[in-house]
Structure formats: C-alpha cells, structure tokens
Design a protein around this motif. Structure first.
Motif, PDB file in Angstrom:
ATOM      1  N   LYS A 452     -27.742 -56.575  33.776  1.00 17.52           N
ATOM      2  CA  LYS A 452     -29.173 -56.723  33.500  1.00 17.52           C
ATOM      3  C   LYS A 452     -29.361 -57.655  32.310  1.00 17.52           C
ATOM      4  N   VAL A 453     -30.303 -58.575  32.440  1.00 17.42           N
ATOM      5  CA  VAL A 453     -30.566 -59.496  31.348  1.00 17.42           C
ATOM      6  C   VAL A 453     -31.151 -58.711  30.172  1.00 17.42           C
ATOM      7  N   CYS A 454     -30.752 -59.070  28.948  1.00 17.12           N
ATOM      8  CA  CYS A 454     -31.183 -58.352  27.741  1.00 17.12           C
ATOM      9  C   CYS A 454     -32.697 -58.480  27.557  1.00 17.12           C
ATOM     10  N   ASP A 455     -33.364 -57.345  27.381  1.00 19.40           N
ATOM     11  CA  ASP A 455     -34.824 -57.341  27.218  1.00 19.40           C
ATOM     12  C   ASP A 455     -35.273 -58.010  25.923  1.00 19.40           C
ATOM     13  N   LYS A 456     -34.394 -58.025  24.912  1.00 22.48           N
ATOM     14  CA  LYS A 456     -34.799 -58.529  23.603  1.00 22.48           C
ATOM     15  C   LYS A 456     -34.759 -60.054  23.510  1.00 22.48           C
ATOM     16  N   CYS A 457     -33.913 -60.690  24.311  1.00 26.98           N
ATOM     17  CA  CYS A 457     -33.776 -62.145  24.152  1.00 26.98           C
ATOM     18  C   CYS A 457     -33.969 -62.924  25.453  1.00 26.98           C
ATOM     19  N   THR A 495     -24.260 -61.908  24.430  1.00 25.53           N
ATOM     20  CA  THR A 495     -23.877 -62.134  25.833  1.00 25.53           C
ATOM     21  C   THR A 495     -25.072 -62.487  26.703  1.00 25.53           C
ATOM     22  N   GLY A 496     -26.264 -62.062  26.270  1.00 28.71           N
ATOM     23  CA  GLY A 496     -27.458 -62.271  27.085  1.00 28.71           C
ATOM     24  C   GLY A 496     -27.713 -61.149  28.070  1.00 28.71           C
ATOM     25  N   TYR A 497     -26.774 -60.193  28.152  1.00 30.83           N
ATOM     26  CA  TYR A 497     -26.919 -59.088  29.103  1.00 30.83           C
ATOM     27  C   TYR A 497     -26.713 -57.756  28.385  1.00 30.83           C
ATOM     28  N   ARG A 498     -27.397 -56.719  28.881  1.00 29.55           N
ATOM     29  CA  ARG A 498     -27.202 -55.381  28.324  1.00 29.55           C
ATOM     30  C   ARG A 498     -27.425 -54.355  29.436  1.00 29.55           C
ATOM     31  N   GLY A 499     -26.330 -53.690  29.843  1.00 30.60           N
ATOM     32  CA  GLY A 499     -26.409 -52.691  30.894  1.00 30.60           C
ATOM     33  C   GLY A 499     -26.264 -53.309  32.276  1.00 30.60           C
ATOM     34  N   ARG A 500     -26.092 -52.431  33.270  1.00 32.68           N
ATOM     35  CA  ARG A 500     -25.953 -52.886  34.654  1.00 32.68           C
ATOM     36  C   ARG A 500     -26.812 -52.035  35.590  1.00 32.68           C
ATOM     37  N   ILE A 501     -27.076 -52.565  36.757  1.00 31.22           N
ATOM     38  CA  ILE A 501     -27.862 -51.858  37.759  1.00 31.22           C
ATOM     39  C   ILE A 501     -27.200 -52.048  39.117  1.00 31.22           C
ATOM     40  N   GLY A 502     -27.284 -51.035  39.961  1.00 28.86           N
ATOM     41  CA  GLY A 502     -26.641 -51.095  41.263  1.00 28.86           C
ATOM     42  C   GLY A 502     -27.475 -51.833  42.295  1.00 28.86           C
ATOM     43  N   ILE A 503     -26.792 -52.526  43.206  1.00 28.30           N
ATOM     44  CA  ILE A 503     -27.438 -53.069  44.407  1.00 28.30           C
ATOM     45  C   ILE A 503     -26.666 -52.516  45.602  1.00 28.30           C
ATOM     46  N   TYR A 504     -27.379 -52.278  46.705  1.00 24.99           N
ATOM     47  CA  TYR A 504     -26.802 -51.504  47.799  1.00 24.99           C
ATOM     48  C   TYR A 504     -27.093 -52.142  49.155  1.00 24.99           C
ATOM     49  N   GLU A 505     -26.127 -51.949  50.062  1.00 20.35           N
ATOM     50  CA  GLU A 505     -26.246 -52.380  51.459  1.00 20.35           C
ATOM     51  C   GLU A 505     -25.900 -51.156  52.308  1.00 20.35           C
ATOM     52  N   LEU A 506     -26.905 -50.540  52.908  1.00 22.82           N
ATOM     53  CA  LEU A 506     -26.710 -49.279  53.632  1.00 22.82           C
ATOM     54  C   LEU A 506     -26.788 -49.515  55.132  1.00 22.82           C
TER      55      LEU A 506
END
Length: 565
Positions: A452-457, A495-506
């Motif tokens: 996830k892109v960092c919300d602060k920058c 880094t420009g990123y903070r945290g991750r989020i899932g993407i899914y193919e069901l």
C-alpha cells in the motif's frame, strides 16, 4: 486486560460487548455462547476469555470497548508531538501502560492509549502530571512505533560495533561476548520495530549484510565487519538451541523473546555457503497476525462466495500463491471461523507457525517419516471433521486429500500455482484422475499481497494514455482518474509504501468447470470459462486497488501478470 466499564454513573444504555463484537464480525453467536459459559466457571472478563482462547485479539476487543464507551480513535501518523508534551510522561510509563502523550489543552493532557479504559493508568498519570487526562484509542503497533520514534535515545547498532575489540573478541573475553549479545538483541528488536517478516544475516567475502524483509521486499539495513560473522551467528544459534560446532550442515530451530511485552517467536534457519553460514530468522508475531476474513480485504461478492464454500460438510478448498502471499493467514482465518466445540479440527503443517486453542496441530518431521501424507493418513483414523494440510506437494498427499474429501471431510490446503485455474490442471498433472478432481474440489482461491502506498507522502498524478493501454483498462479511464505515486518519507522509511493488502482470484467449481476438467481442458480454457461466470482475475483485482488510490502502477506490474485468453 482492559476493563469493560469504567463509568458506573453513566445512565445511557450501552450495547453489550458481545453484541458489538458480533456486529463487527469479530466473533459469531456460537463463540459468544461458549465464552459466556466459560465466564461462569472462571469469573474472567469476557474480553480476557476471548483473547486467551484465540477467538479475538486484544486490539479488536479494545476497538469494541472504545465503541461501547464512545471513545474516539486517533491516527498517530497525523501527529507531531512537541518535546514539552512528551516530557509529561516518562518513557517507562509510556511503555508500561502502552500510551503516548499527544497534546495539552489548558489543564487537560490528551493521550493515545492501547486501552483507553485503563482506570489505574489514567489515575496514576493524573497524579504524576497534575492534569486531567483525556484518552483516545490507537493500535498497539502504532503506539509502539511512536514510542520508538520519540523516546529512543539508546545506543545504535553502529555504536555497539564501534565498541567491540576484534582481538578481545577472538580471545573470548566476557565484555565482548556481552557486546555481541547486545548487538544480536538490537538487530532483532530493530526488525520487530520495523515490522519486518524476516531477518537475513548474509556473509559476503569481506562483510556481513543484515537485510530485513518489510512488506515483502528485502532492504539492506546494516553492514557488519567480517570479524563479527562467527560471533553473531553463534549467538543466534545459541539462542535457538542449535549446535554451534556444526557449520557444514543446515540447521533449524526456534527462539522465543519478549519484546515490548509481546511474546514473539522466531523460526531460525542456517545454511552453509562459500563465505560462511547464512542465517535467516522468520518473525512470528501472533499479536500482529490479522485473522478474520473480513479483515483480509476481500471484495464483498467474493467474500460471500468463499464463505459459501467452506460451509460445505466435505470437499477440498485450495489456496494458491507463492511463498509470502498470505496463504497461511487466509487458512487460519477460515479455521478460526470453523473451529467450534462440536467439530474436530486437525492440521499438519511445516512448520506450525501459530498455535491455536481447540485445534490439534501436527508439525511434520521427515527424519522420522512424519510427512504430510503419513500425517493425513493418520488423521482419517482420528475422527476429524475438518483437516488442514500445509501443502499438497506430491501425488500421495493429493490422493489422500481427495479420499478424505470424498469420504465426508472438509479439507483445506495450499498449492503453488500462479493462478486459480492452473490448480485444476496441476492436480491432474500430478496424477490425480480428472473425475476425482472435478468431484472433490469445491473451489480455488489465488492470492497476492500488494504494498500500500504510504498515506503520509503519496502523490497523485494523472496517468498517461500509455499507462492506461499497458494496463488494458481503457474502459475504466477518464480525465478525472488519479493514480498514486510512492515518494518516500520518515514514516515509511523512505520506501513510499507502508503495509500490504490482499488481492484475490476466486474460482468456484461450477458444473461447467467440472465438465471441462473431465475433458482435460487446459488452464486457459478453464480461465476463460471462469471469467464468463464472473471470476475477477488477480490483475483486475490489483487494478481496482490502483484506481482506488491504494497502490501504485509499479506494484500492479510487479505482483501480477496478465494472462491473455
């Protein structure tokens, strides 16, 4: 443990904690009923019981309590705390009570707290500061991060290295051994503070590199002089109860440490290389494990379909993806929903990363012949309802899993494939008969983790036509569309990123899919049919996150590949 009511004078009728937790999807009515039965026996608070049993995290309990008490939440990255405000609370109190001073308004000191209902902490700070306390709720991980940012005045890795004398270390003098212990501990705690998933201690010809894997990407953090290599490796091996004299063969072990009041496990692996032993520590922080399907980022339509799969009494559900894509977290989230008093849940894993109340968990041990297949065969004589197999690696394991599914068991497992449709053909390629695959498989979930892109920058920009064409998403484009760009700041360690989020193919195993598998259709043919039936591909799921401003174009291309059908 948080109190559940610290204002007996409030006359307004509040919802009960259990009701709020059910509304928020943290627990269901069966779990609440069992917890209330336990409460009559133990006289513990409801929240304590749910946490002890592994049915809810302390953070989710505190969020529910904050809703019950109508307490506001804060995002600590939105604050710059003045030194004079920080001085009102000593670091010892901040760590002990898991809180951070935010700002002062007149005679009122506002605090971010993990548990805003901690009457003892509030009373003590009122006495120490002479001010009234107003509490806000913040996640424990954020408060721990902020405490490190604002209070940390301790020595650095570089300072410890500079203080070590190579000659004294070679002689085994106690002072230098103590310095090595401090260095090892600091390297580990720094990784935990940075929310790393792995620590790599990598020998080179003239140096030793220390790299942390953060949000799935390796970052070089420190470079140690070569003379520290043997000492730091031996210290880690001692902590993991490994043989320090054996340097020719790989070894595996575990470390358990308490860092900032949290019990954290580390899985340790050593491997001989031409420049010495390479050591990797996998950080297993159960307090940071986000369980619960609702918290994993599923689109609502896919969430309902996925839930429908594992409400079946029997069949196989596969989760696919590369190492580090979150498969274990997804499986544990499913098991958490299915784990009830009236079912027998058994798992075989390599290794057992997290231990849960109410499940029978087995760790494979190839040296004595205990592998996935032998454990699974044994499970069928243990009267299970639900079986989780860490991974289907070979034909024997696959055949026993199919047999279990066809004889009335729900089987959960993982498979290493690039997408969901390929899972069907992979099982057939392993040697499982197509009619067994089509009749036993309930569905396949392929997943990835996007940074996830960092919300602060983050910076917004209008995508060029070339980018839109490369993404093949012309139908979604408009002049108003804005994408996010990763810039880098102190909050995200540049880094420009903070945290991750899932993407899914069901992919649900429909009648048409079953017929295709029986005809030995290719993965492309199955994929085309699944898309016609409404399956969202991994690339499409990533593009949705891109248009929502959650991630970047670079992440979409890095994590997903487009399959043209």
């Amino acid at each position: 443990m948080p109190a559940e009511n610290n204002n007996v004078n409030q006359t307004k009728t509040r919802k009960k904690l259990g009701e709020i937790l059910i509304e928020r999807g943290v627990i269901n009515e069966d779990t609440l009923r069992q917890a209330l039965i336990d409460q009559k026996v133990t006289s513990q608070r409801l929240g304590e019981i749910l946490i002890e049993r592994g049915w809810a995290t302390a953070e989710k309990i505190n969020l529910a309590l904050a809703q019950q008490m109508e307490i506001e939440t804060v995002n600590l990255t939105d604050y710059v705390i003045e030194p004079q405000v920080l001085a009102f609370v000593r670091e010892e109190e901040a760590r002990k009570f898991k809180l951070l001073p935010l700002f002062r308004t007149g005679n009122v000191l506002s605090l971010a707290m993990v548990n805003p209902n901690d009457v003892f902490a509030i009373d003590q700070l009122q006495r120490l500061t002479g001010m009234k306390i107003k509490s806000f709720l913040a996640p424990e991980a954020d408060i721990s991060w902020a405490i490190e940012q604002y209070y940390r005045k301790a020595e650095t890795v570089e300072q410890i290295i500079a203080s070590i004398n190579a000659e004294k270390l070679a002689k085994g003098e106690r002072e230098e051994e103590t310095n090595i212990l401090r260095l090892a501990n600091l390297l580990i705690t720094e990784a935990v503070h940075d929310k790393a998933s792995d620590i790599h201690v990598e020998p080179e010809k003239d140096t030793v590199n220390i790299r942390y894997r953060i949000d799935g990407i390796l970052h070089k953090r420190f470079v140690l002089p070569k003379f520290l290599q043997s000492a730091i490796t031996s210290r880690i091996k001692i902590m993991a109860n490994l043989d320090i004299s054996e340097k020719r063969l790989p070894q595996d072990g575990r470390i358990r440490m308490r860092i900032e009041s949290k019990e954290i496990d580390f899985r340790v692996s050593t491997c001989p290389t031409v420049y010495g032993e390479n050591t990797v520590l996998r950080i297993l922080d159960k307090s940071g494990l986000t369980l619960g399907l609702e918290a994993l980022g599923f689109p609502q339509k896919d969430l309902e379909r996925f839930k429908g799969m594992f409400t079946s009494a029997y069949g196989i559900i596969l989760v696919t993806g590369p190492t580090g894509s979150g498969k274990t977290t997804t499986l544990y989230s499913v098991l958490q929903k299915l784990n009830r008093e009236n079912v027998n849940v058994m798992t075989v894993e390599d290794p057992v990363e997290y231990q849960f109340h109410g499940m029978r968990q087995v760790q494979v041990n190839p040296t004595i012949g205990l592998n996935f297949a032998s454990a699974l065969r044994s499970f069928l004589r243990q009267d299970p309802n639900i079986v989780m197999v860490g991974e289907i690696r070979d034909l024997e394991t696959a055949e026993i899993a199919v047999q279990a599914a066809l004889t009335g068991h729900l089987v959960l497992s993982t498979l290493h494939t690039n997408d969901a449709p390929t899972a069907f053909t992979r099982l057939v390629d392993m040697g499982v008969e197509p009619f067994l695959v089509s009749s036993s498989l309930l569905g396949v979930l392929a997943q990835r983790l996007l940074r996830k892109v960092c919300d602060k920058c983050r910076e917004e920009y209008a995508p060029t036509p070339e980018i839109i064409r490369a993404l093949r998403c012309e139908e979604l484009a408009s002049p108003k569309v804005k994408f996010s760009r990763a810039k880098g700041c102190k909050v995200c360690s540049n880094t420009g990123y903070r945290g991750r989020i899932g993407i899914y193919e069901l992919l649900s195993n429909s009648r048409k899919i079953q017929d295709s598998v029986l005809k030995k259709a290719s993965a492309n043919e199955i994929r085309m049919m699944a898309k016609q039936e409404g399956m969202t591909t991994l690339r499409d799921a990533a593009i949705e996150k891109l248009f929502a401003g959650i991630t970047t174009v670079e992440e979409v291309f890095r994590v997903t590949q487009e399959v043209v059908v």
